[in-house]
Design a protein around this motif. Structure first.
Motif, mmCIF file in Angstrom:
data_model
loop_
_atom_site.group_PDB
_atom_site.id
_atom_site.type_symbol
_atom_site.label_atom_id
_atom_site.label_comp_id
_atom_site.label_asym_id
_atom_site.label_seq_id
_atom_site.Cartn_x
_atom_site.Cartn_y
_atom_site.Cartn_z
ATOM 1 N N LEU A 1 0.676 -1.228 -0.063
ATOM 2 C CA LEU A 1 0.120 -0.165 0.049
ATOM 3 C C LEU A 1 0.865 1.221 0.092
ATOM 4 C CD1 LEU A 1 -2.796 1.316 0.536
ATOM 5 C CD2 LEU A 1 -2.463 1.003 2.914
ATOM 6 N N GLU A 2 0.754 2.113 -0.954
ATOM 7 C CA GLU A 2 1.563 3.241 -1.100
ATOM 8 C C GLU A 2 0.653 4.453 -0.610
ATOM 9 O OE1 GLU A 2 4.617 3.775 -2.428
ATOM 10 O OE2 GLU A 2 4.875 1.543 -2.903
ATOM 11 N N VAL A 3 1.326 4.951 0.700
ATOM 12 C CA VAL A 3 0.631 6.111 1.366
ATOM 13 C C VAL A 3 1.421 7.379 1.069
ATOM 14 C CG1 VAL A 3 -0.036 6.813 3.667
ATOM 15 C CG2 VAL A 3 0.140 4.384 2.917
ATOM 16 N N PRO A 4 0.652 8.328 0.581
ATOM 17 C CA PRO A 4 1.212 9.723 -0.014
ATOM 18 C C PRO A 4 1.096 10.396 1.436
ATOM 19 C CG PRO A 4 -0.641 9.406 -1.056
ATOM 20 C CD PRO A 4 -0.587 8.143 -0.340
ATOM 21 N N VAL A 5 1.960 11.084 1.718
ATOM 22 C CA VAL A 5 1.942 12.084 3.025
ATOM 23 C C VAL A 5 2.569 13.456 2.617
ATOM 24 C CG1 VAL A 5 2.699 12.326 5.496
ATOM 25 C CG2 VAL A 5 2.640 9.943 4.261
ATOM 26 N N GLU A 6 1.872 14.454 3.011
ATOM 27 C CA GLU A 6 2.509 15.798 3.065
ATOM 28 C C GLU A 6 2.648 16.235 4.400
ATOM 29 O OE1 GLU A 6 0.675 17.317 -1.426
ATOM 30 O OE2 GLU A 6 -0.351 18.017 0.365
ATOM 31 N N VAL A 7 3.499 17.119 4.362
ATOM 32 C CA VAL A 7 4.103 17.828 5.772
ATOM 33 C C VAL A 7 3.951 19.271 5.488
ATOM 34 C CG1 VAL A 7 5.377 18.166 7.638
ATOM 35 C CG2 VAL A 7 5.547 15.958 6.453
ATOM 36 N N LEU A 8 2.982 20.099 6.154
ATOM 37 C CA LEU A 8 2.512 21.377 5.632
ATOM 38 C C LEU A 8 2.892 22.586 6.699
ATOM 39 C CD1 LEU A 8 -0.218 19.541 4.846
ATOM 40 C CD2 LEU A 8 0.083 21.367 3.186
ATOM 41 N N ARG B 1 6.257 9.382 0.295
ATOM 42 C CA ARG B 1 5.653 8.204 0.105
ATOM 43 C C ARG B 1 5.945 7.204 0.730
ATOM 44 N NH1 ARG B 1 1.950 9.131 -3.885
ATOM 45 N NH2 ARG B 1 1.522 6.634 -4.141
ATOM 46 N N ILE B 2 5.264 6.461 1.665
ATOM 47 C CA ILE B 2 5.484 5.194 2.372
ATOM 48 C C ILE B 2 4.831 4.067 2.103
ATOM 49 C CG2 ILE B 2 5.493 4.586 4.689
ATOM 50 C CD1 ILE B 2 5.537 7.346 5.893
ATOM 51 N N THR B 3 5.689 3.101 1.762
ATOM 52 C CA THR B 3 5.265 1.592 1.187
ATOM 53 C C THR B 3 4.867 0.989 2.718
ATOM 54 O OG1 THR B 3 6.456 2.054 -0.669
ATOM 55 C CG2 THR B 3 5.634 -0.060 -0.114
#
Length: 170
Positions: A141-148, A159-161
């Protein structure tokens, strides 16, 4: 088999222990902080960024962390690895409440882009558009993450797998 919807994951027997606890505590005064403290007790390294989980539901997690001295680099900005720590916390909690209780998960990879300096408190969003079908075969499962930053600037994109597999029976 059709892919389960977010609604199907948030009700019934598929609900994870973490999600049941979150749904109970988040309604209480200081409940979100109490829940986050419990997560940090179980995985102490996350506590180094003094996070607070603010949203937790299947397919989405948001985490906030203050810009404090212990999270800054030598330039006085939010440290890149502190951002990675936030990304992994958000992705992990999102995955935990998204996969069925019959499955387990573990992070197996992470790619990171450092896009902007950040001198503010930070907000991290881990979200997937659709919940895949989880069956007998392992799924990455590819989890996209943004730090804002507080003004919405994306400082870090990751992108954390997550490897998701059916739990083994003893």
């Amino acid at each position: 088999m059709n892919n389960p919807t977010v609604q199907e994951y948030s009700t019934g027997s598929t609900k994870s222990t973490s999600l049941r606890l979150w749904n109970t505590l988040r309604q209480l005064p200081l409940g979100k902080q109490l829940f986050t403290t419990g997560v940090c007790f179980k995985a102490p390294y996350f506590g180094t960024i003094h996070p607070e989980i603010t949203i937790l539901e299947p397919a989405r997690c948001e985490v906030r962390a203050p810009n404090r001295r212990g999270s800054r680099n030598h330039l006085g900005t939010f440290h890149a690895i502190a951002s990675c720590n936030m990304a992994e916390l958000a992705a992990g909690m999102m995955t935990d409440v998204t996969v069925p209780v019959t499955h387990r998960w573990i992070p197996v990879g992470m790619t990171v882009e450092y896009l902007a300096k950040a001198a503010t408190d930070m907000r991290t969003v881990a979200a997937i558009d659709a919940i895949p079908a989880f069956g007998d075969d392992p799924v990455d499962l590819e989890v996209p993450v943004e730090v804002l930053t507080t003004d919405g600037t994306v400082a870090v994109r990751a992108r954390i797998t997550m490897r998701v597999a059916r739990k083994k029976h003893d």
